[in-house]
Motif scaffolding. Structure first.
Motif, short mmCIF file in Angstrom:
data_model
loop_
_atom_site.label_atom_id
_atom_site.label_comp_id
_atom_site.label_asym_id
_atom_site.label_seq_id
_atom_site.Cartn_x
_atom_site.Cartn_y
_atom_site.Cartn_z
N HIS A 1 23.32 -7.99 39.59
CA HIS A 1 22.88 -9.01 38.64
C HIS A 1 23.57 -10.35 38.87
O HIS A 1 23.19 -11.35 38.25
CB HIS A 1 23.14 -8.54 37.20
CG HIS A 1 22.35 -7.32 36.82
ND1 HIS A 1 20.97 -7.31 36.78
CD2 HIS A 1 22.76 -6.07 36.46
CE1 HIS A 1 20.56 -6.11 36.41
NE2 HIS A 1 21.62 -5.34 36.20
N HIS A 2 24.60 -10.38 39.72
CA HIS A 2 25.31 -11.61 39.98
C HIS A 2 25.23 -11.97 41.46
O HIS A 2 25.17 -11.09 42.32
CB HIS A 2 26.78 -11.50 39.54
CG HIS A 2 26.95 -11.43 38.06
ND1 HIS A 2 26.88 -10.25 37.37
CD2 HIS A 2 27.18 -12.41 37.14
CE1 HIS A 2 27.06 -10.49 36.07
NE2 HIS A 2 27.23 -11.79 35.91
N ARG B 1 24.79 -15.82 37.65
CA ARG B 1 23.93 -14.71 37.24
C ARG B 1 22.57 -14.87 37.90
O ARG B 1 21.99 -15.95 37.91
CB ARG B 1 23.78 -14.67 35.72
CG ARG B 1 23.04 -13.42 35.23
CD ARG B 1 23.25 -13.19 33.74
NE ARG B 1 22.63 -11.95 33.31
CZ ARG B 1 23.19 -10.75 33.42
NH1 ARG B 1 24.39 -10.65 33.95
NH2 ARG B 1 22.57 -9.67 33.01
N ARG B 2 22.07 -13.79 38.48
CA ARG B 2 20.77 -13.82 39.14
C ARG B 2 19.67 -14.06 38.11
O ARG B 2 19.61 -13.38 37.07
CB ARG B 2 20.52 -12.51 39.88
CG ARG B 2 19.33 -12.55 40.83
CD ARG B 2 19.05 -11.16 41.41
NE ARG B 2 20.16 -10.65 42.17
CZ ARG B 2 20.36 -10.87 43.46
NH1 ARG B 2 19.51 -11.64 44.13
NH2 ARG B 2 21.41 -10.36 44.09
#
Length: 267
Positions: free
Chosen positions: A182-183, A200-201
């Motif tokens: 997610h990052h 953060r994605r």
């Protein structure tokens, strides 16, 4: 306009990456963009369908005419399709661009997997351009191709960045967007400095041209006399907002919102 950036790269007919993204980015951040086009592509958000390389002597002529008249405060190099093109560009830079910061975004593979750099040209890239480079901005597949290392987790990124520094550039921004999670982890390194960038994605398919955009945003900062860490931080923030506000054009991987810094002119 503050900061002249000469962009040596390929054209994207869809407008999301390449020269088109570069010009939008430099302009949106207050700089002046000039270009030397290295290839024409027929593409849209669904992929690259054809590539027409520009003859190396004409690439050189474009760059030479810009540098001998307008000049540049930073030079950003993207897609170079062959050893001959790399040799020619390196010759022009050695002739006319000594002392100008050079940012190399080693465009080798498109997001859809299309090869954009002849494998035979990899050795020439290492020998002729990397020793002249102020900053190189590879993603993980590009870094793996340049170093031969397997970079499968964030902890492997410092070793890869060091291996890239051994090839000659002053600094490396290693982009970790191909890692799962997610990052996103990016790593900026010189021989005596290291800074990690974690964001953060954003869950979106509209990320076409992020590498070109980030590199051109950094190049603009360098042209405007920002220190490298400052230029990278601003570029990261600019790209994140461009992804967050992407317009959603096309049926595939759409472009970013390069103009989120720009207000429409009203009469």
């Amino acid at each position: 306009m503050d900061g002249r950036v000469l962009i040596i790269a390929g054209s994207d007919s869809g407008g999301g990456a390449g020269i088109q993204a570069d010009i939008k980015t430099v302009t949106a951040l207050g700089g002046y963009a000039a270009t030397a086009i290295t290839a024409l592509t027929a593409q849209n958000t669904q992929g690259i369908f054809a590539v027409l390389p520009v003859a190396p002597h004409f690439i050189a002529e474009q760059a030479r005419r810009v540098l001998s008249d307008i000049g540049a405060d930073c030079i950003k190099i993207g897609m170079l399709h062959s050893a001959a093109a790399i040799e020619t560009v390196a010759d022009v830079l050695e002739e006319l661009a000594r002392g100008i910061p050079l940012l190399l975004d080693p465009v080798m593979i498109a997001k859809d997997g299309t090869p954009l750099l002849d494998q035979a040209a990899l050795k020439t890239l290492k020998q002729r351009l990397l020793p002249q480079t102020h900053l190189i901005t590879p993603n993980l597949p590009e870094a793996a191709a340049l170093t031969g290392l397997n970079i499968s987790h964030p902890e492997a990124m410092p070793e890869a960045a060091n291996a890239l520094l051994e090839l000659g550039p002053t600094a490396v921004l290693l982009k970790g967007g191909h890692l799962p999670g997610h990052h996103l982890h990016d790593l900026l390194m010189t021989r005596d400095y290291k800074e990690s960038f974690q964001t953060r994605r954003i869950p979106t398919p509209h990320t076409h041209g992020t590498g070109c955009t980030l590199a051109s945003a950094i190049a603009t900062g360098l042209a405007q006399k920002q220190l490298l860490p400052e230029a990278v931080r601003r570029a990261h923030a600019y790209v994140q907002e461009a992804i967050r506000t992407a317009p959603g054009h096309g049926q595939g991987q759409g472009p970013l919102n390069h103009t989120h810094t720009v207000s429409p002119f009203e009469v």
